[in-house]
Design an enzyme around this catalytic site. Structure first.
Site, short mmCIF file in Angstrom:
data_model
loop_
_atom_site.label_atom_id
_atom_site.label_comp_id
_atom_site.label_asym_id
_atom_site.label_seq_id
_atom_site.Cartn_x
_atom_site.Cartn_y
_atom_site.Cartn_z
CG PHE A 230 38.78 43.93 43.24
CD1 PHE A 230 38.43 43.26 41.96
CD2 PHE A 230 39.39 43.10 44.58
CE1 PHE A 230 39.08 41.31 41.68
CE2 PHE A 230 39.76 41.97 43.84
CZ PHE A 230 40.08 41.47 43.00
CG ASP A 252 37.41 48.44 38.61
OD1 ASP A 252 37.14 47.76 39.88
OD2 ASP A 252 37.07 48.26 38.13
CG ASP A 299 34.23 44.77 48.21
OD1 ASP A 299 33.82 43.83 48.66
OD2 ASP A 299 33.55 46.09 47.92
CB CYS A 339 29.92 40.16 47.70
SG CYS A 339 30.68 40.43 45.82
#
Length: 401
Positions: A230, A252, A299, A339
């Site tokens: 990512f 990605d 991430d 996150c």
């Protein structure tokens, strides 16, 4: 008090959270509302016995009905009050933002005592996001105060997302004051150079909260074969190469984001031959790639934006960490993040723990990670700590990877 506010009276026993320092009052904890406050209006919070507790933004449309702005019930919430809050936020950043860094968070909502206001600085521009009706009512004053206190060239707004929708506010984007930012703004972070699209890039253009974690990642990268999953525009990849990685692979799903990585390598004087970009779904890539890596970064974007997304999100965290552990070389390190605001730290920890069992690993925890210091949270407001991270290494495997 010289200023009178509408009042919110709490149910018996519901004042405990406020007295402990939590900044939210939920709608179910309210016994009575006096004075017909409008959405975003300041109200006085009273305990069930009538004793004053705090002042906050009110919004009857939200589950979080009141967001505390001051523990002084007698305070006057005026321009002087907000100017002081902004000045305090600025003073903190002057102390903690490292040298040769021109992009950082300037105001972090509840963490800086302004619930619903996020302000990021990118060189000579501010990008703001307004997520509560309270700050929406103060929009013009806040913009003027920010312009006066920071002396930037322009202030750009990117107010969108589910939080704003829950407050009954429409999405809004555009220049609020001064010059409109260009399509790209060049920033520096610990001297590393990056190009940021503040108008259409992820979040407000760059993942500022990961600054110190990128620095840690750099320190772990020497002579390592690194996988950055990512990767977006490759900030972790740049830091890895700066740290002496032998090879970095960035994965990605966005071809546009990957194209920016080469520019970031060039502008930072790094050798492209030590880097490969792969446009793919990370889950699919990890399922089919058989390479072993000494250092892996996970991430991902938020898997859960609301509590309703929690079950599939936890499955996602288990899957992605299980797959990454199978690609980890002996004595390798996995740096993994969430996150998702709807996933608290212990829930994320539990999901990763399940992933280690599914991968047939006994894993050692080396460190817990979080956002950089320019993303402060109130001590009794763990919900504000949306970024969670772990550094792991495998002690032993009891299943063939």
């Amino acid at each position: 008090m010289s200023v009178r506010y509408p009042t919110v009276v709490l149910q018996a026993g519901r004042e405990k959270a406020i007295l402990k320092g939590h900044p939210w009052v939920f709608s179910g904890g309210i016994k009575e509302v006096r004075g017909s406050p409008e959405a975003g209006e300041v109200v006085l919070i009273l305990a069930s016995d009538g004793s004053p507790l705090a002042l906050g933004f009110y919004n009857a449309h939200c589950d979080i009905a009141v967001r505390v702005i001051s523990r002084h019930p007698e305070a006057e919430i005026n321009e002087k009050f907000w100017r002081l809050r902004i000045r305090c936020a600025l003073a903190l950043r002057k102390r903690i933002v490292p040298e040769d860094t021109t992009a950082f968070r300037l105001v972090n909502a509840e963490g800086d005592g302004i619930p619903g206001l996020v302000v990021d600085r990118y060189a000579d521009f501010l990008v703001i996001s307004i997520e509560t009706a309270g700050v929406e009512r103060l929009r013009e004053a806040i913009v003027r105060l920010l312009a006066e206190e920071t002396q930037v060239q322009g202030i750009y707004e990117r107010s969108s997302g589910q939080a704003r929708g829950r407050e009954g506010l429409p999405e809004r984007q555009g220049t609020l004051w001064g010059k409109e930012p260009s399509e790209e703004i060049e920033i520096r972070e610990y001297g590393n150079r990056f190009f940021v699209d503040v108008k259409t890039g992820q979040k407000t253009g760059f993942f500022l909260d990961q600054r110190e974690n990128r620095r840690t990642f750099q320190n772990l990268s020497a002579q390592a074969r690194v996988l950055n999953c990512f990767s977006y525009t490759g900030a972790f990849s740049v830091y890895a190469l700066k740290g002496g990685a032998s090879e970095v692979v960035s994965v990605d799903i966005s071809e546009k984001a990957l194209q920016m990585i080469d520019r970031h390598l060039d502008v930072n004087g790094l050798d492209r031959r030590a880097h490969r970009s792969i446009c793919a779904d990370v889950f699919d890539y990890l399922r089919h790639d058989k390479t072993k890596y000494e250092l892996i970064c996970l991430d991902p974007p938020p898997f859960a934006r609301t509590r309703g997304d929690l079950k599939p999100a936890l499955r996602g965290y288990r899957d992605i960490n299980r797959l990454a552990l199978k690609r980890l070389a002996d004595n390798g390190l996995l740096v993994t993040f969430s996150c998702s605001g709807a996933v608290d730290e212990e829930t994320f920890f539990h999901a990763v723990s399940q992933a280690t069992r599914e991968a047939g690993c006994v894993v050692k925890l080396l460190a817990r990670l979080g956002p950089a210091g320019d993303h402060p949270i109130q001590l009794v407001h763990p919900e504000g700590r949306y970024l969670k991270g772990l550094i792991l290494t495998v002690l032993e495997r009891h299943e063939q990877a």
